[in-house]
Scaffold this motif. Structure first.
Motif, PDB file in Angstrom:
ATOM      1  N   HIS A   6     -11.883  -6.092   3.805  1.00  6.99           N
ATOM      2  CA  HIS A   6     -11.695  -7.415   3.237  1.00  6.99           C
ATOM      3  C   HIS A   6     -11.523  -8.430   4.360  1.00  6.99           C
ATOM      4  CE1 HIS A   6     -10.217 -10.712   0.798  1.00  6.99           C
ATOM      5  NE2 HIS A   6     -10.684 -10.055  -0.242  1.00  6.99           N
ATOM      6  N   PRO A   7     -12.334  -9.502   4.363  1.00  5.15           N
ATOM      7  CA  PRO A   7     -12.324 -10.423   5.507  1.00  5.15           C
ATOM      8  C   PRO A   7     -11.036 -11.218   5.655  1.00  5.15           C
ATOM      9  CG  PRO A   7     -13.706 -11.278   3.733  1.00  5.15           C
ATOM     10  CD  PRO A   7     -13.333  -9.884   3.347  1.00  5.15           C
ATOM     11  N   THR A   8     -10.329 -11.507   4.527  1.00  6.09           N
ATOM     12  CA  THR A   8      -9.146 -12.368   4.607  1.00  6.09           C
ATOM     13  C   THR A   8      -7.883 -11.601   4.958  1.00  6.09           C
ATOM     14  OG1 THR A   8     -10.133 -13.826   2.953  1.00  6.09           O
ATOM     15  CG2 THR A   8      -7.775 -14.071   3.343  1.00  6.09           C
ATOM     16  N   LEU A   9      -7.716 -10.419   4.346  1.00  6.16           N
ATOM     17  CA  LEU A   9      -6.456  -9.696   4.479  1.00  6.16           C
ATOM     18  C   LEU A   9      -6.616  -8.387   5.266  1.00  6.16           C
ATOM     19  CD1 LEU A   9      -5.083 -10.272   0.882  1.00  6.16           C
ATOM     20  CD2 LEU A   9      -4.624 -11.568   2.952  1.00  6.16           C
ATOM     21  N   HIS A  10      -7.552  -8.377   6.206  1.00  6.07           N
ATOM     22  CA  HIS A  10      -7.833  -7.177   6.986  1.00  6.07           C
ATOM     23  C   HIS A  10      -6.584  -6.656   7.691  1.00  6.07           C
ATOM     24  CE1 HIS A  10     -10.009  -4.394   9.555  1.00  6.07           C
ATOM     25  NE2 HIS A  10      -9.376  -4.920  10.593  1.00  6.07           N
ATOM     26  N   ASN A  11      -5.778  -7.542   8.249  1.00  6.20           N
ATOM     27  CA  ASN A  11      -4.604  -7.130   9.024  1.00  6.20           C
ATOM     28  C   ASN A  11      -3.294  -7.425   8.308  1.00  6.20           C
ATOM     29  OD1 ASN A  11      -6.084  -6.239  11.325  1.00  6.20           O
ATOM     30  ND2 ASN A  11      -6.433  -8.379  11.867  1.00  6.20           N
ATOM     31  N   ALA A  12      -3.322  -7.548   6.998  1.00  3.47           N
ATOM     32  CA  ALA A  12      -2.120  -7.916   6.258  1.00  3.47           C
ATOM     33  C   ALA A  12      -1.100  -6.789   6.221  1.00  3.47           C
ATOM     34  CB  ALA A  12      -2.485  -8.316   4.826  1.00  3.47           C
ATOM     35  N   THR A  13       0.157  -7.167   6.078  1.00  6.67           N
ATOM     36  CA  THR A  13       1.233  -6.225   5.765  1.00  6.67           C
ATOM     37  C   THR A  13       1.445  -6.270   4.259  1.00  6.67           C
ATOM     38  OG1 THR A  13       2.314  -6.673   7.883  1.00  6.67           O
ATOM     39  CG2 THR A  13       3.628  -5.591   6.180  1.00  6.67           C
ATOM     40  N   HIS A  14       1.294  -5.130   3.599  1.00  8.27           N
ATOM     41  CA  HIS A  14       1.377  -5.080   2.141  1.00  8.27           C
ATOM     42  C   HIS A  14       2.706  -4.473   1.715  1.00  8.27           C
ATOM     43  CE1 HIS A  14      -2.931  -5.996   1.715  1.00  8.27           C
ATOM     44  NE2 HIS A  14      -3.049  -5.296   2.826  1.00  8.27           N
ATOM     45  N   VAL A  15       3.364  -5.080   0.730  1.00  5.92           N
ATOM     46  CA  VAL A  15       4.627  -4.581   0.195  1.00  5.92           C
ATOM     47  C   VAL A  15       4.390  -4.114  -1.236  1.00  5.92           C
ATOM     48  CG1 VAL A  15       7.032  -5.084  -0.334  1.00  5.92           C
ATOM     49  CG2 VAL A  15       5.944  -6.145   1.664  1.00  5.92           C
ATOM     50  N   ALA A  16       4.654  -2.835  -1.477  1.00  6.94           N
ATOM     51  CA  ALA A  16       4.502  -2.244  -2.816  1.00  6.94           C
ATOM     52  C   ALA A  16       5.879  -1.873  -3.336  1.00  6.94           C
ATOM     53  CB  ALA A  16       3.608  -1.018  -2.766  1.00  6.94           C
ATOM     54  N   PHE A  17       6.092  -2.090  -4.624  1.00  8.43           N
ATOM     55  CA  PHE A  17       7.403  -1.841  -5.217  1.00  8.43           C
ATOM     56  C   PHE A  17       7.487  -0.536  -5.988  1.00  8.43           C
ATOM     57  CE2 PHE A  17       7.237  -6.610  -4.967  1.00  8.43           C
ATOM     58  CZ  PHE A  17       8.075  -6.687  -3.860  1.00  8.43           C
ATOM     59  N   ASP A  18       6.443   0.280  -5.926  1.00 15.09           N
ATOM     60  CA  ASP A  18       6.539   1.649  -6.426  1.00 15.09           C
ATOM     61  C   ASP A  18       5.566   2.521  -5.639  1.00 15.09           C
ATOM     62  OD1 ASP A  18       4.037   1.117  -7.528  1.00 15.09           O
ATOM     63  OD2 ASP A  18       4.620   1.526  -9.593  1.00 15.09           O
ATOM     64  N   THR A  19       5.808   3.830  -5.676  1.00 15.29           N
ATOM     65  CA  THR A  19       5.022   4.768  -4.874  1.00 15.29           C
ATOM     66  C   THR A  19       3.554   4.811  -5.280  1.00 15.29           C
ATOM     67  OG1 THR A  19       6.987   6.112  -4.436  1.00 15.29           O
ATOM     68  CG2 THR A  19       4.849   7.181  -4.160  1.00 15.29           C
ATOM     69  N   PRO A  20       3.204   4.840  -6.593  1.00 20.51           N
ATOM     70  CA  PRO A  20       1.775   4.878  -6.941  1.00 20.51           C
ATOM     71  C   PRO A  20       0.989   3.679  -6.406  1.00 20.51           C
ATOM     72  CG  PRO A  20       3.102   5.512  -8.829  1.00 20.51           C
ATOM     73  CD  PRO A  20       4.061   5.012  -7.796  1.00 20.51           C
ATOM     74  N   THR A  21       1.604   2.490  -6.400  1.00 24.50           N
ATOM     75  CA  THR A  21       0.910   1.316  -5.860  1.00 24.50           C
ATOM     76  C   THR A  21       0.720   1.455  -4.360  1.00 24.50           C
ATOM     77  OG1 THR A  21       1.804  -0.087  -7.601  1.00 24.50           O
ATOM     78  CG2 THR A  21       1.001  -1.194  -5.627  1.00 24.50           C
ATOM     79  N   ALA A  22       1.740   1.932  -3.664  1.00 19.08           N
ATOM     80  CA  ALA A  22       1.613   2.156  -2.219  1.00 19.08           C
ATOM     81  C   ALA A  22       0.490   3.143  -1.934  1.00 19.08           C
ATOM     82  CB  ALA A  22       2.935   2.653  -1.644  1.00 19.08           C
ATOM     83  N   GLU A  23       0.426   4.222  -2.700  1.00 18.59           N
ATOM     84  CA  GLU A  23      -0.612   5.228  -2.485  1.00 18.59           C
ATOM     85  C   GLU A  23      -1.995   4.671  -2.765  1.00 18.59           C
ATOM     86  OE1 GLU A  23       0.769   8.314  -5.045  1.00 18.59           O
ATOM     87  OE2 GLU A  23       2.114   9.182  -3.519  1.00 18.59           O
TER      88      GLU A  23
END
Length: 343
Positions: A6-23
């Motif tokens: 993804h050109p915009t969020l290539h280096n983003a830090t992502h925060v997930a609030f549950d394990t399935p979303t993180a996975e």
């Protein structure tokens, strides 16, 4: 397209609030995912990161790390993307994340908050739906919906972002009244507040118009299901009565391990116990906390359940956010109009 392309969020830090979303984010190619998955609905919450982590570990008697929001090994490279469903769990964690990112000095314009509406339930639910959403997950949605949200990512207006931070501040305050008033009055942009209070209020002792102190709705259900015969927490959880249905609705929000934790608190609370405990069918420390002990209600417990409390401390105290239920030093009771008051 995978997330790493993804050109915009290539280096983003992502925060997930549950394990399935993180996975799911990791599977799609995200390289930096912070899991902030803690059930803040129950147990203590604190403003200070160090105090918060210490209080949570003490309450749950565990040092397992499902919550990495405050971890020192996270490299917070902006932009930061917060992935949030409508679950009240995730909404409280979202406020906390906004507060933490402010403390880290990350500008509001570098934070993108992606909000996902709940999907309609498949089929007919076996049990009636509660007035609060604790089960929605961003991971309920397929990859293409993830990418559509990324394409439309934008920062919240500064005022809404500030409101989220203020909500967290009031949530962890020792005085719960301002937060409860916000829930009842409503705050623009935060529709989760009314259902959140509908849930939280179930854990505070009640004061009737006649001045009778009653157990919280949760404890009343728990002691209604317990009998004079020995029961494991699993048997209590699976009870098929209407009380069992209502208790499960609350436990789906707290996690089922809270059931065994609360039974332990009741059994160890008083020398003249309301609830008794004995060894269960599984040995302790073998990984079966819901089967390692059995419990039963005493006659004294029945009287407490049916007649009410003589004083708040008849029941074991229970930390909730910044305050406590059943505490002599914080004598908050739920009135019949749904508000809190000091006893």
């Amino acid at each position: 397209m995978i997330m790493a392309d993804h050109p915009t969020l290539h280096n983003a830090t992502h925060v997930a609030f549950d394990t399935p979303t993180a996975e799911q984010l990791l599977r799609m190619g995200a390289s930096s995912v912070v899991l902030a998955s803690d059930c803040l609905i129950i147990g203590p919450s604190r403003q200070s990161a160090e105090e918060h982590m210490r209080a949570r570990e003490t309450f749950w008697c565990s040092s397992e790390k499902f919550d990495r929001l405050y971890s020192s090994d996270v490299r917070w490279e902006p932009p930061v993307v917060l992935w949030a469903s409508s679950s009240v769990h995730e909404r409280v964690n979202l406020w906390r994340a906004c507060s933490w990112l402010r403390r880290l000095g990350i500008a509001c314009g570098d934070i993108f908050i992606l909000e996902f509406e709940p999907l309609p339930p498949a089929g007919i639910p076996e049990e009636p739906m509660p007035p609060f959403d604790c089960s929605s997950s961003v991971s309920d949605h397929p990859d293409d919906v993830f990418l559509e949200h990324v394409d439309n990512a934008q920062s919240w207006p500064r005022e809404r972002y500030e409101r989220a931070i203020r909500l967290w501040d009031s949530y962890v305050d020792e005085n719960p009244l301002p937060f409860v008033e916000s829930c009842i009055r409503g705050v623009e942009g935060f529709s989760e507040l009314a259902p959140l209070w509908a849930l939280l209020s179930c854990f505070f002792p009640r004061n009737t118009t006649e001045g009778v102190l009653r157990l919280s709705r949760f404890d009343e259900l728990l002691l209604t299901i317990l009998s004079i015969g020995w029961q494991t927490p699993v048997a209590v959880f699976a009870d098929k009565s209407q009380s069992g249905v209502e208790l499960r609705q609350l436990l789906y929000c707290t996690g089922d391990l809270f059931l065994s934790r609360r039974l332990e608190q009741w059994a160890s609370h008083s020398s003249s116990a309301f609830v008794e405990r004995a060894p269960g069918p599984k040995p302790p420390n073998a990984g079966y906390p819901m089967l390692s002990e059995v419990y039963r209600l005493t006659e004294r417990g029945m009287r407490l359940r049916d007649k009410g409390l003589d004083q708040l401390t008849d029941a074991p105290s229970l930390p909730i956010a910044g305050t406590e239920a059943y505490s002599a030093s914080a004598p908050w009771v739920l009135l019949e109009d749904g508000r809190l008051a000091r006893l």
